[in-house]
Write an enzyme that holds these catalytic residues in place. Structure first.
Site, mmCIF file in Angstrom:
data_model
loop_
_atom_site.group_PDB
_atom_site.id
_atom_site.type_symbol
_atom_site.label_atom_id
_atom_site.label_comp_id
_atom_site.label_asym_id
_atom_site.label_seq_id
_atom_site.Cartn_x
_atom_site.Cartn_y
_atom_site.Cartn_z
ATOM 1 N N GLU A 410 4.362 -2.666 -1.147
ATOM 2 C CA GLU A 410 5.564 -2.261 -1.909
ATOM 3 C C GLU A 410 5.202 -1.547 -3.212
ATOM 4 O O GLU A 410 5.849 -1.750 -4.235
ATOM 5 C CB GLU A 410 6.474 -3.468 -2.193
ATOM 6 C CG GLU A 410 7.256 -3.965 -1.011
ATOM 7 C CD GLU A 410 8.019 -2.880 -0.286
ATOM 8 O OE1 GLU A 410 8.327 -1.835 -0.890
ATOM 9 O OE2 GLU A 410 8.269 -3.065 0.910
ATOM 10 N N GLY A 411 4.181 -0.714 -3.159
ATOM 11 C CA GLY A 411 3.707 -0.030 -4.360
ATOM 12 C C GLY A 411 2.723 -0.943 -5.057
ATOM 13 O O GLY A 411 3.113 -2.009 -5.557
#
Ligand SMILES: Cc1cc2nc3c(=O)[nH]c(=O)nc-3n(C[C@H](O)[C@H](O)[C@H](O)COP(=O)(O)OP(=O)(O)OC[C@H]3O[C@@H](n4cnc5c(N)ncnc54)[C@H](O)[C@@H]3O)c2cc1C
Length: 531
Positions: A410-411
């Site tokens: 998620e980043g």
């Protein structure tokens, strides 16, 4: 034998109250929320948690001939109990067929699910994000077709961004979408690391796929978002399948798939070349959910460490050794601080457009700081166990293995820090939040923390870009610790039992974070000649 998980419903409720549950309840009342959480707490403790070690031990398997992915039947049964209980629609607006509870309550459920079984919890989280995508960007026709089966848990969702050459740099992706003679979009390419990309727990899977249309400009501006169902309306298989499964450090019951798309039929969501905006509707809540994973898994590890320390005797019961008490206190207070930050973020999400800038600020903080801290806290939980903590049978090692991914997906946390410094600091939202919290935070550590955040914010905004980027990660830690310290202090101001936690946090977390100032302002030059 591993200590059973007990959902800490009262602890969660008090954190929700301390972060403004009362402001976002609308027509609901707190008793209803308490009943709902107690009910989910029982499901988490009694049904979901017992399947966690089974999933970790047996993992998932891909049949290379059929492309089918299967896992332990115990997890399928646990998922069914969740879906049949109607939990998937908990925080979906009534107009879309949900129960209309606030995000704060959804996050509370997620915290308990992830603690009980992190690998399985990712399946409903992804479906939840697909529901958010559809309600925000779907056409009426798409909502009519897809919302009901997703809400009922008969279908699940996925997010297909990552490709071999496109990870943090999503804009480098190469999957193509082309219109066929029949007017339908057809997608071709390969995606990797796709969570729950293939499985048998639901009758269909709705893939949200980022792809590039003909003539699209390079980079993120040229990306479009498509919905690609695994099974088409006529019952035939679409041209998307799993061709590989990753063998991972943790999260072993969650299939992480290599997905091949060969002229897979897809529908555009939103407008062409607006795909990244639409995808962020899924990614931003997913980042908050990753923060909830850090809280949930750390809580479960703490429960195990606490039970072990109360039982193990070395000279005396080990929980009476000051160093063991210190390790347990770091976990207890760290978890409380992460939990307050997480629910304060969910509160901003519930409060609508006027709180958007605050939500935007808190999202990278809640994604990155708790996930880094959870690694330290789960490691401490192993330390409390001594040598047996390194042995799989205790179940404590699984916490550390499972949580390791959260600072990557998620980043990555590095990307979160870049986002904070380059996009969120210029809005002034951090200073505004700390000013608002300042009156309830009277400790000298927090006063010094506020002053330092203000000074470093000015420095970072004026600095050369490379210098600012080289200080972004330590700054994120400082900012998150100072915000969380204020949330603890605000709680302590109205609840005497919270005061020792706030004082402990000042000494053990805020004090060391103040020492990061040198690393934040040392600039990119400090890296020269080191490597
Ligand atoms: C278990 C698991 C599940 C996953 N689930 C999904 C999923 O469901 N869907 C999906 O699409 N993807 C998924 N991913 C992929 C995940 O999101 C990526 O691994 C992640 O975004 C990082 O990309 P990368 O692996 O290519 O690493 P890279 O981008 O190559 O990063 C390597 C390192 O370089 C750093 N870095 C790179 N660029 C920058 C920059 N601009 N500034 C500073 N530092 C930088 C990173 O922080 C990192 O430390 C999953 C991965 C795993 C392991």
């Amino acid at each position: 034998m591993s200590t059973p998980y007990r959902a800490p419903v009262e602890e969660i409720l008090s954190a929700l109250r301390a972060t403004g549950l009362g402001d976002v309840l609308g027509d609901l009342d707190e008793t209803t929320v308490a009943d709902v959480l107690a009910q989910f707490g029982r499901l988490a403790s009694e049904v979901l948690a017992p399947t966690d070690a089974i999933g970790d031990r047996r993992g998932v398997q891909l049949d290379p001939v059929t492309g089918t992915v299967t896992g332990p039947p115990e997890l399928t049964a646990a998922y069914r109990a969740y879906a049949d209980g109607g939990w998937q629609g908990l925080a979906v607006a009534a107009e879309h067929g949900g129960a209309g509870f606030p995000e704060m309550v959804r996050l509370a459920v997620e915290e308990m699910f992830t603690a009980a079984n992190m690998a399985l919890s990712m399946l409903p989280v992804l479906s939840q994000d697909a529901i958010k995508l559809l309600t925000a960007w779907g056409s009426d026709e798409q909502r009519a077709r897809y919302l009901e089966p997703l809400l009922a848990g008969r279908w699940s969702g996925t997010m297909l961004l990552t490709e071999p050459g496109a990870g943090s740099d999503v804009g480098a992706l190469r999957t193509r979408a082309e219109r066929g003679a029949d007017g339908c979009w057809r997608l071709t390419g390969q995606k990797i690391f796709i969570s729950w990309g293939e499985h048998e727990l639901t009758e269909n899977i709705l893939h949200a796929v980022l792809a590039r249309t003909p003539g699209a400009p390079p980079g993120t501006r040229g990306i479009s978002l498509f919905l690609v169902p695994k099974v088409l309306d006529d019952g035939s298989r679409n041209g998307i399948r799993a061709i590989g499964l990753e063998h991972k450090l943790g999260l072993r019951a969650s299939p992480t798939c290599v997905m091949q798309l060969d002229e897979a039929v897809g529908e555009l969501v939103g407008e062409e070349q607006q795909g990244m905006r639409a995808m962020f509707t899924m990614m931003n809540p997913a980042r908050i959910s990753v923060g909830a994973q850090a809280v949930g898994v750390s809580e479960r590890a703490y429960q195990q460490a606490r039970a072990y320390a109360a039982d193990r005797v070395q000279g005396q019961v080990i929980e009476d050794h000051p160093d063991v008490r210190r390790m347990l206190a770091l976990q207890r207070v760290g978890i409380r601080a992460m939990r307050l930050l997480m629910y304060a973020t969910a509160n901003a999400a519930d409060r609508g457009p006027s709180f958007q800038t605050r939500l935007d600020l808190l999202t990278p903080l809640v994604k990155a700081w708790p996930t880094d801290l959870a690694l330290e806290l789960t490691s401490l939980a192993i330390q409390v166990h001594g040598g047996i903590g390194y042995v799989e049978e205790t179940g404590i090692a699984q916490r550390l293995r499972d949580i390791r991914i959260t600072s990557i997906y998620e980043g990555t946390n590095g990307i979160q820090a870049v986002d904070l410094v380059t996009r969120k600091l210029p809005t002034g939202a951090l200073g505004e939040l700390l000013d608002e919290l300042a009156p309830t935070a009277t400790s000298s550590a927090l006063t010094a923390g506020r002053a330092q955040v203000a000074e470093l914010t000015s420095w970072l905004l004026a600095a050369d870009r490379q210098d600012a980027l080289a200080g972004a990660t330590p700054f994120l830690r400082l900012a998150a610790v100072v915000v969380a310290g204020h949330l603890l202090a605000r709680e302590a101001a109205s609840d005497a039992e919270a005061a020792p936690l706030s004082a402990f946090f000042d000494v053990e977390f805020v004090g060391p974070a103040l020492g990061l100032a040198g690393a934040i302002t040392a600039g990119a030059g400090r890296l020269d000649g080191v490597l």
